[in-house]
Design a protein around this motif. Sequence first.
Motif, PDB file in Angstrom:
ATOM      1  N   ILE A 130       0.869  -1.182   0.000  1.00 37.92           N
ATOM      2  CA  ILE A 130       0.000   0.000   0.000  1.00 37.92           C
ATOM      3  C   ILE A 130       0.900   1.223   0.000  1.00 37.92           C
ATOM      4  CG2 ILE A 130      -1.759   1.314   1.234  1.00 37.92           C
ATOM      5  CD1 ILE A 130      -2.711  -1.306   2.484  1.00 37.92           C
ATOM      6  N   ARG A 131       0.633   2.152  -0.909  1.00 38.84           N
ATOM      7  CA  ARG A 131       1.441   3.373  -0.986  1.00 38.84           C
ATOM      8  C   ARG A 131       0.586   4.584  -0.620  1.00 38.84           C
ATOM      9  NH1 ARG A 131       4.184   0.955  -6.127  1.00 38.84           N
ATOM     10  NH2 ARG A 131       6.056   0.068  -5.178  1.00 38.84           N
ATOM     11  N   ILE A 132       1.209   5.504   0.113  1.00 41.73           N
ATOM     12  CA  ILE A 132       0.519   6.717   0.559  1.00 41.73           C
ATOM     13  C   ILE A 132       1.151   7.917  -0.131  1.00 41.73           C
ATOM     14  CG2 ILE A 132      -0.087   8.158   2.537  1.00 41.73           C
ATOM     15  CD1 ILE A 132       0.832   4.631   3.276  1.00 41.73           C
TER      16      ILE A 132
ATOM     17  N   VAL B  77       4.843   9.519   0.073  1.00 41.87           N
ATOM     18  CA  VAL B  77       5.289   9.901   1.409  1.00 41.87           C
ATOM     19  C   VAL B  77       5.486   8.701   2.329  1.00 41.87           C
ATOM     20  CG1 VAL B  77       4.335  12.231   1.311  1.00 41.87           C
ATOM     21  CG2 VAL B  77       2.898  10.346   2.138  1.00 41.87           C
ATOM     22  N   GLN B  78       4.956   7.536   1.957  1.00 45.29           N
ATOM     23  CA  GLN B  78       5.182   6.339   2.762  1.00 45.29           C
ATOM     24  C   GLN B  78       4.733   5.110   1.971  1.00 45.29           C
ATOM     25  OE1 GLN B  78       3.646   6.624   6.741  1.00 45.29           O
ATOM     26  NE2 GLN B  78       4.333   4.601   7.356  1.00 45.29           N
ATOM     27  N   GLU B  79       5.394   3.981   2.251  1.00 47.65           N
ATOM     28  CA  GLU B  79       5.022   2.711   1.637  1.00 47.65           C
ATOM     29  C   GLU B  79       4.954   1.654   2.728  1.00 47.65           C
ATOM     30  OE1 GLU B  79       6.703   1.249  -2.247  1.00 47.65           O
ATOM     31  OE2 GLU B  79       7.574  -0.275  -0.925  1.00 47.65           O
TER      32      GLU B  79
ATOM     33  N   SER C  13       3.436   7.871  10.882  1.00 46.50           N
ATOM     34  CA  SER C  13       4.389   8.891  11.335  1.00 46.50           C
ATOM     35  C   SER C  13       5.342   9.307  10.220  1.00 46.50           C
ATOM     36  CB  SER C  13       5.179   8.381  12.544  1.00 46.50           C
ATOM     37  OG  SER C  13       5.861   7.172  12.225  1.00 46.50           O
ATOM     38  N   THR C  14       5.760   8.338   9.385  1.00 45.45           N
ATOM     39  CA  THR C  14       6.655   8.665   8.266  1.00 45.45           C
ATOM     40  C   THR C  14       5.964   9.593   7.283  1.00 45.45           C
ATOM     41  OG1 THR C  14       7.766   6.528   8.461  1.00 45.45           O
ATOM     42  CG2 THR C  14       8.043   7.710   6.387  1.00 45.45           C
ATOM     43  N   ALA C  15       4.714   9.294   6.956  1.00 43.75           N
ATOM     44  CA  ALA C  15       3.957  10.122   6.010  1.00 43.75           C
ATOM     45  C   ALA C  15       3.731  11.521   6.552  1.00 43.75           C
ATOM     46  CB  ALA C  15       2.613   9.460   5.687  1.00 43.75           C
TER      47      ALA C  15
ATOM     48  N   GLY D 106       4.746  17.109   6.433  1.00 43.87           N
ATOM     49  CA  GLY D 106       5.053  18.355   7.126  1.00 43.87           C
ATOM     50  C   GLY D 106       6.288  19.024   6.578  1.00 43.87           C
ATOM     51  N   LYS D 107       7.314  18.223   6.256  1.00 42.66           N
ATOM     52  CA  LYS D 107       8.548  18.764   5.689  1.00 42.66           C
ATOM     53  C   LYS D 107       8.285  19.370   4.317  1.00 42.66           C
ATOM     54  CE  LYS D 107      13.334  17.555   4.535  1.00 42.66           C
ATOM     55  NZ  LYS D 107      13.262  18.129   3.183  1.00 42.66           N
TER      56      LYS D 107
END
Length: 318
Positions: free
Chosen positions: A152-154, A163-165, A202-204, A209-210
Amino acid sequence: MVVMLYKTNILALIGSENNPIYNKNKVVIWDDYQKKSLSELKFSQNVLNLKLRKDKIVIICFDKIYLFNLSSFQNIDIIESGENPHGVIGINYSQERTIIAYPDKKKGTIKIKNYEKSTNINVLAHEKTIGNIVLTNNGDLMASATEMGTIIRIFNTDNGSLVQEVRRGKEKAQIKCICFEPNNKFLAATSTRGTVHIWSLSTALKTLGKKNEDNESQKDKDKNNEITQEKETEGTNNIENKRSIFNVLPNILGGEFFNSEWSFAQVRIKEQKSICTFGSDNTIVIVCNNGKYYKAKIPMDKGGDCEIIQEENIFENS
């Protein structure tokens, strides 16, 4: 198919091929309090899926998507999508803006349409056919998976960046449901393997945010550059807007490498067809097609197997 508008008396009904009055190419908007039809929407293709918001109706056919105003039933938009036999669609439910994500004509590609910004972003999300798309309530994030159901990819819906996998497993499985926690801190998914997986986002959120900080910084730089260029070339009309380029180009990795993250918590059930949603007090609720209902406590401190604190059979109690 019956779709309820939140906890109201408004229902959207899609018939079957065996019903001559209400067949699969017709959507009936039904007021169950007044016991009457408010509107009937008929299409040239069978309706495969339908989403209701408090202000809009989204109807998905094989290669077309129709957007209607819920209060007037007027057609707002008709979208030409890729072939979509399973009616895959992602929408946000906040009325502050309208974002729709759907399979594009190229395999593995998702188009994100933002009506407030008037942008269309193509995201090469996967290599295989898209099987699931879901958006957060505010539309900031999109999660997608293929028919393989392993990854699943975000994505950030604003620019299409990954932003996250997260990884469900190594073996193929059909993902039946993907859902975001209301505050976008967690993601959960059910599949035909029976296990419900829960991941931290949290990674996403950190990456999002960055990127938002970088975007604000870039906007300030662009604004200063435009002022300088306008002073140097006053009267000309060929000032390049660099930001508009990035709104239409797919930005998948952004130069960063993402590793698949395994779920930090799981709920193990026997049923292979289920949907889930997040409850209050760090719980997750699972409803299965056989009438089974589960409520489990998520171990926030250590992760691992969730404790099932409630189990019922809805059909037996009805």
